[in-house]
Design an enzyme around this catalytic site. Structure first.
Site, short mmCIF file in Angstrom:
data_model
loop_
_atom_site.label_atom_id
_atom_site.label_comp_id
_atom_site.label_asym_id
_atom_site.label_seq_id
_atom_site.Cartn_x
_atom_site.Cartn_y
_atom_site.Cartn_z
N ALA A 274 -0.42 4.12 -7.56
CA ALA A 274 -1.26 3.81 -8.72
C ALA A 274 -0.83 2.49 -9.32
O ALA A 274 0.29 2.02 -9.10
CB ALA A 274 -1.15 4.93 -9.76
N LYS A 275 -1.75 1.91 -10.11
CA LYS A 275 -1.46 0.60 -10.69
C LYS A 275 -0.22 0.61 -11.57
O LYS A 275 0.44 -0.39 -11.77
CB LYS A 275 -2.66 0.12 -11.51
CG LYS A 275 -3.70 -0.56 -10.64
CD LYS A 275 -4.81 -1.19 -11.45
CE LYS A 275 -5.80 -1.86 -10.50
NZ LYS A 275 -7.17 -1.82 -10.96
N ARG A 276 0.09 1.78 -12.14
CA ARG A 276 1.25 1.82 -13.04
C ARG A 276 2.59 1.72 -12.30
O ARG A 276 3.62 1.45 -12.91
CB ARG A 276 1.21 3.08 -13.91
CG ARG A 276 1.19 4.34 -13.13
CD ARG A 276 1.09 5.59 -13.99
NE ARG A 276 0.96 6.75 -13.14
CZ ARG A 276 -0.18 7.20 -12.66
NH1 ARG A 276 -1.31 6.61 -12.97
NH2 ARG A 276 -0.21 8.25 -11.87
#
Ligand code: GLU
Length: 293
Positions: free
Chosen positions: A263-265
């Site tokens: 995920a982008k996080r």
């Protein structure tokens, strides 16, 4: 070279500029490019920035920077210019909405998230989850046209939803072809009456993607299999709007060691951080499992 009668593939990578690209995006871009390149086709890049609050110009610049770097040394790497940026094309989405409105398959929805939650609880129904949260329980579907217009005239914020049952009645049964799963029956009902124009921005993911793929002549939609279910809605919109249906290739998603989807996080696996840690583009391509070059 493609022989006579052989259709060239037109594919795209369509990231949202809401963060830096990670390894999974890199894999998706390479896969889409490869799917076009294999047949000498065309590869497009599209910036999906309708979410004005979360999209940032610096992330758009980051997408170009990271993708340019990722393909270094890969013969033929690159995408066509100009890159389509969704926020520059709101009139295309408005035109599609107008056609759908004239077909009688749209209705205004004045609900807040709280209204929707309360109705689900009141009806004692399990909150079935569509991809965008609980399935809409249809609260505004039955509002008389005149009453709805009064509320619109009084500037009450409203979204526009697709009356999926009504839409399916018009189109009849639909299918699409998925490269891995073969012929798939479209079942947009799974998502309920999806939003096609949000309260804050007069389009939505489903509408913008369907219109853009059509206008850009995309005939092989290549994207992660987290978006497989969204294709039910896109197929229905294509039928309503008289668009050709692309073939779909929903590729597998990359996961971390624990098997969790990237995920982008997860900052550590952004293409930027890998570059800064000294990895070469070829090494990063290999990390995604991409086999070519
Ligand atoms: N913009 C979407 C995303 O970043 C992808 C849309 C698509 O490929 O259909 O998840």
């Amino acid at each position: 070279m493609a022989g006579p009668g052989l259709k060239l593939s037109v594919t795209r990578f369509a990231p949202s500029p809401t963060g830096r690209l990670h390894l999974g995006h890199g894999f998706s871009a390479l896969t889409a490019w490869d799917a076009a390149g294999n047949q000498n086709g065309r590869f497009l890049l599209r910036i999906e920035d309708i979410d004005g609050g979360r999209s940032k110009p610096e992330f758009e610049a980051g997408i170009i920077e990271d993708l340019t770097w990722l393909g270094e040394g890969l013969t033929g790497w690159g995408w066509e210019e100009p890159v389509r940026r969704q926020s520059d094309h709101m009139e295309d989405y408005a035109a599609a909405l107008l056609r759908l409105k004239e077909m009688g398959v749209l209705y205004p929805c004045f609900c807040t998230r709280g209204d929707i939650r309360a109705e689900i609880e009141r009806a004692g129904a399990a909150p079935h989850r569509g991809e965008e949260g609980p399935i809409y329980p249809g609260l505004c579907r039955g509002i008389e046209k005149a009453a709805a217009q009064d509320r619109i005239d009084a500037s009450q914020p409203h979204a526009l939803r697709l009356d999926v049952e009504r839409a399916h009645e018009i189109t009849g049964p639909l299918t699409w072809r998925d490269v891995e799963k073969g012929e798939v029956k479209a079942a947009a009902q799974l998502h309920g009456d999806v939003v096609l124009a949000r309260k804050d921005v007069k389009t939505s993911y489903h509408l913008a993607v369907t219109v853009d793929d059509h206008l850009q002549g995309v005939n092989l939609v290549t994207r992660g299999d987290d978006l497989f279910a969204a294709t039910h809605v896109h197929r229905l919109l294509q039928a309503l709007l008289g668009f050709d249906t692309p073939t779909y290739f929903h590729h597998h998603l990359l996961t971390d060691e624990a098997g969790k989807r990237l995920a982008k996080r997860d900052r550590s696996i952004t293409l930027k951080s890998l570059r800064e840690a000294g990895k070469t583009p070829a090494e990063v391509r290999a990390m995604t499992g991409f086999k070519r070059g």
